[in-house]
Design a protein around this motif. Sequence first.
Motif, PDB file in Angstrom:
ATOM      1  N   GLY A  17       0.894  -1.099   0.009  1.00  0.00           N
ATOM      2  CA  GLY A  17       0.215  -0.199   0.097  1.00  0.00           C
ATOM      3  C   GLY A  17       1.215   1.438  -0.228  1.00  0.00           C
ATOM      4  O   GLY A  17       2.079   1.399   0.215  1.00  0.00           O
ATOM      5  N   THR A  18       0.414   2.791  -0.643  1.00  0.00           N
ATOM      6  CA  THR A  18       0.468   4.015  -0.080  1.00  0.00           C
ATOM      7  C   THR A  18      -0.081   4.367   0.273  1.00  0.00           C
ATOM      8  O   THR A  18      -1.351   4.150   0.579  1.00  0.00           O
ATOM      9  N   LYS A  19       0.053   6.078   0.256  1.00  0.00           N
ATOM     10  CA  LYS A  19      -0.806   6.597   1.382  1.00  0.00           C
ATOM     11  C   LYS A  19      -2.278   6.540   0.448  1.00  0.00           C
ATOM     12  O   LYS A  19      -3.141   6.622   0.467  1.00  0.00           O
ATOM     13  N   ASP A  20      -1.577   7.189  -0.248  1.00  0.00           N
ATOM     14  CA  ASP A  20      -2.895   7.099  -2.029  1.00  0.00           C
ATOM     15  C   ASP A  20      -3.937   5.456  -2.074  1.00  0.00           C
ATOM     16  O   ASP A  20      -5.192   5.738  -1.956  1.00  0.00           O
ATOM     17  N   SER A  21      -2.768   4.388  -2.551  1.00  0.00           N
ATOM     18  CA  SER A  21      -4.100   3.686  -2.595  1.00  0.00           C
ATOM     19  C   SER A  21      -5.134   3.175  -1.039  1.00  0.00           C
ATOM     20  O   SER A  21      -5.809   2.047  -1.221  1.00  0.00           O
ATOM     21  N   ILE A  22      -3.822   3.229  -0.009  1.00  0.00           N
ATOM     22  CA  ILE A  22      -5.186   2.828   1.341  1.00  0.00           C
ATOM     23  C   ILE A  22      -5.979   4.428   1.181  1.00  0.00           C
ATOM     24  O   ILE A  22      -6.953   3.573   2.252  1.00  0.00           O
ATOM     25  N   THR A  23      -5.854   5.403   1.568  1.00  0.00           N
ATOM     26  CA  THR A  23      -6.898   6.295   0.953  1.00  0.00           C
ATOM     27  C   THR A  23      -8.781   5.453   0.616  1.00  0.00           C
ATOM     28  O   THR A  23      -9.445   5.421   0.757  1.00  0.00           O
ATOM     29  N   TYR A  49     -16.751 -10.253  12.468  1.00  0.00           N
ATOM     30  CA  TYR A  49     -16.686  -9.161  13.259  1.00  0.00           C
ATOM     31  C   TYR A  49     -14.755  -9.276  12.545  1.00  0.00           C
ATOM     32  O   TYR A  49     -14.470 -10.116  12.385  1.00  0.00           O
ATOM     33  N   VAL A  50     -15.129  -7.677  12.156  1.00  0.00           N
ATOM     34  CA  VAL A  50     -14.250  -7.698  10.545  1.00  0.00           C
ATOM     35  C   VAL A  50     -13.362  -6.726  11.822  1.00  0.00           C
ATOM     36  O   VAL A  50     -13.552  -5.479  12.506  1.00  0.00           O
ATOM     37  N   VAL A  51     -11.748  -6.920  11.040  1.00  0.00           N
ATOM     38  CA  VAL A  51     -10.678  -6.159  11.396  1.00  0.00           C
ATOM     39  C   VAL A  51      -9.729  -6.659  10.263  1.00  0.00           C
ATOM     40  O   VAL A  51      -9.571  -7.176   9.200  1.00  0.00           O
ATOM     41  N   VAL A  52      -9.323  -5.066  10.150  1.00  0.00           N
ATOM     42  CA  VAL A  52      -8.035  -4.558   9.448  1.00  0.00           C
ATOM     43  C   VAL A  52      -6.702  -4.210   9.558  1.00  0.00           C
ATOM     44  O   VAL A  52      -5.885  -3.780  10.804  1.00  0.00           O
ATOM     45  N   ALA A  53      -5.520  -4.884   9.022  1.00  0.00           N
ATOM     46  CA  ALA A  53      -4.502  -5.079   9.881  1.00  0.00           C
ATOM     47  C   ALA A  53      -3.280  -4.371   8.098  1.00  0.00           C
ATOM     48  O   ALA A  53      -2.569  -4.884   7.856  1.00  0.00           O
ATOM     49  N   PRO A  54      -3.366  -3.101   8.799  1.00  0.00           N
ATOM     50  CA  PRO A  54      -2.417  -2.282   8.260  1.00  0.00           C
ATOM     51  C   PRO A  54      -0.674  -2.230   8.439  1.00  0.00           C
ATOM     52  O   PRO A  54      -0.470  -2.743   9.485  1.00  0.00           O
ATOM     53  N   ASP A  60      -2.575   4.813  11.873  1.00  0.00           N
ATOM     54  CA  ASP A  60      -2.688   6.513  12.230  1.00  0.00           C
ATOM     55  C   ASP A  60      -4.107   6.595  11.289  1.00  0.00           C
ATOM     56  O   ASP A  60      -4.975   6.759  11.311  1.00  0.00           O
ATOM     57  N   GLN A  61      -3.667   7.083   9.461  1.00  0.00           N
ATOM     58  CA  GLN A  61      -4.357   7.812   8.884  1.00  0.00           C
ATOM     59  C   GLN A  61      -5.772   6.000   8.858  1.00  0.00           C
ATOM     60  O   GLN A  61      -7.093   6.966   8.777  1.00  0.00           O
ATOM     61  N   VAL A  62      -5.553   5.296   9.305  1.00  0.00           N
ATOM     62  CA  VAL A  62      -6.816   4.321   8.719  1.00  0.00           C
ATOM     63  C   VAL A  62      -7.289   4.407  10.193  1.00  0.00           C
ATOM     64  O   VAL A  62      -8.583   4.785   9.865  1.00  0.00           O
ATOM     65  N   THR A  63      -7.008   4.315  11.102  1.00  0.00           N
ATOM     66  CA  THR A  63      -7.594   4.498  12.752  1.00  0.00           C
ATOM     67  C   THR A  63      -8.320   5.744  12.974  1.00  0.00           C
ATOM     68  O   THR A  63     -10.002   5.402  13.520  1.00  0.00           O
ATOM     69  N   SER A  64      -7.975   6.201  11.758  1.00  0.00           N
ATOM     70  CA  SER A  64      -8.526   8.054  12.182  1.00  0.00           C
ATOM     71  C   SER A  64      -9.064   8.127  10.354  1.00  0.00           C
ATOM     72  O   SER A  64     -10.154   8.855  10.660  1.00  0.00           O
ATOM     73  N   SER A  65      -9.919   7.543   9.356  1.00  0.00           N
ATOM     74  CA  SER A  65     -11.003   7.475   8.672  1.00  0.00           C
ATOM     75  C   SER A  65     -11.433   6.036   8.454  1.00  0.00           C
ATOM     76  O   SER A  65     -12.908   6.287   8.157  1.00  0.00           O
ATOM     77  N   LEU A  66     -11.601   4.983   9.008  1.00  0.00           N
ATOM     78  CA  LEU A  66     -12.401   3.909   8.784  1.00  0.00           C
ATOM     79  C   LEU A  66     -13.223   3.970   9.643  1.00  0.00           C
ATOM     80  O   LEU A  66     -13.890   4.168  11.027  1.00  0.00           O
TER      81      LEU A  66
END
Length: 260
Positions: A17-23, A49-54, A60-66
């Motif tokens: 991933g990259t910042k853009d692909s993860i966005t 029960y759904v979990v993702v592991a970046p 931080d980008q994911v926890t603050s936007s997911l």
Amino acid sequence: MSGSGKFFVGGNWKCNGTKDSITKLVSDLNSAKLESDVGILQPLFFNPYVVVAPPFVYLDQVTSSLTDRIEVSAQNSWIGKGGAFTGEISVEQLKDIGCKWVILGHSERRHVIGEDDQFIGKKAAFALNEGLGVIACIGELLEEREAGKTFDVCFQQLKAFADVVPSWDNIVIAYEPVWAIGTGKVATPQQAQEVHVAVRDWLKKNVSEEVASKTRIIYGGSVNGSNCGELAKEEDIDGFLVGGASLKGPEFATIVNSVT
Ligand SMILES: O=C(COP(=O)(O)O)NO
């Protein structure tokens, strides 16, 4: 489905991933229709029960936007408190940015990085004591399966966790045959079910009947939107730990919804 009520689907993004692909991936997940949406009472009963592991750098980008329908996991954590441990990430730092889980003992940590059973077990014990959930990975190499050692290997890896964990309340076991990871050679439902039954039986004999019945045992190794349905039908497959297919939001949503 045997484990504690809810089907558990994890997405292990690995070193991708990259910042853009993860966005984009987060946006796809936020807009996906997930069975867990079905009513606020649904989470109390049978639902994914759904979990993702970046990767660490995007946590931080994911926890603050997911969407809060999905929890976030790290892919590894340090064995103790933070401090002079260059390059390591501590459990308290992971909790600080909203992580609820950590994947430990993944075959790539065992066979690429060289972590041994005892080191992994101690990491799990520390993470659990500090309040993180642990996705505890086990699984055999192809040559171990071909030598008839699948159960021996999995039980040895299980024992390294069982010897030190403070409780099994926040552990999900992920059976990931190494020969199925990233190869497209998914285990047959029968192959996976056979090992999941053996793992549950080991827990019953070596930990307790209650732990054996409530601990979710999930399968990982080339799971995708096409094969997840048949696997999900197996009594002792309580979910999935998905690699490659979790990087595609719509396909990951298909896998999450395969429990219906
Ligand atoms: O390693 C895996 C599985 O990866 P794949 O789905 O790409 O086989 N999960 O942790």
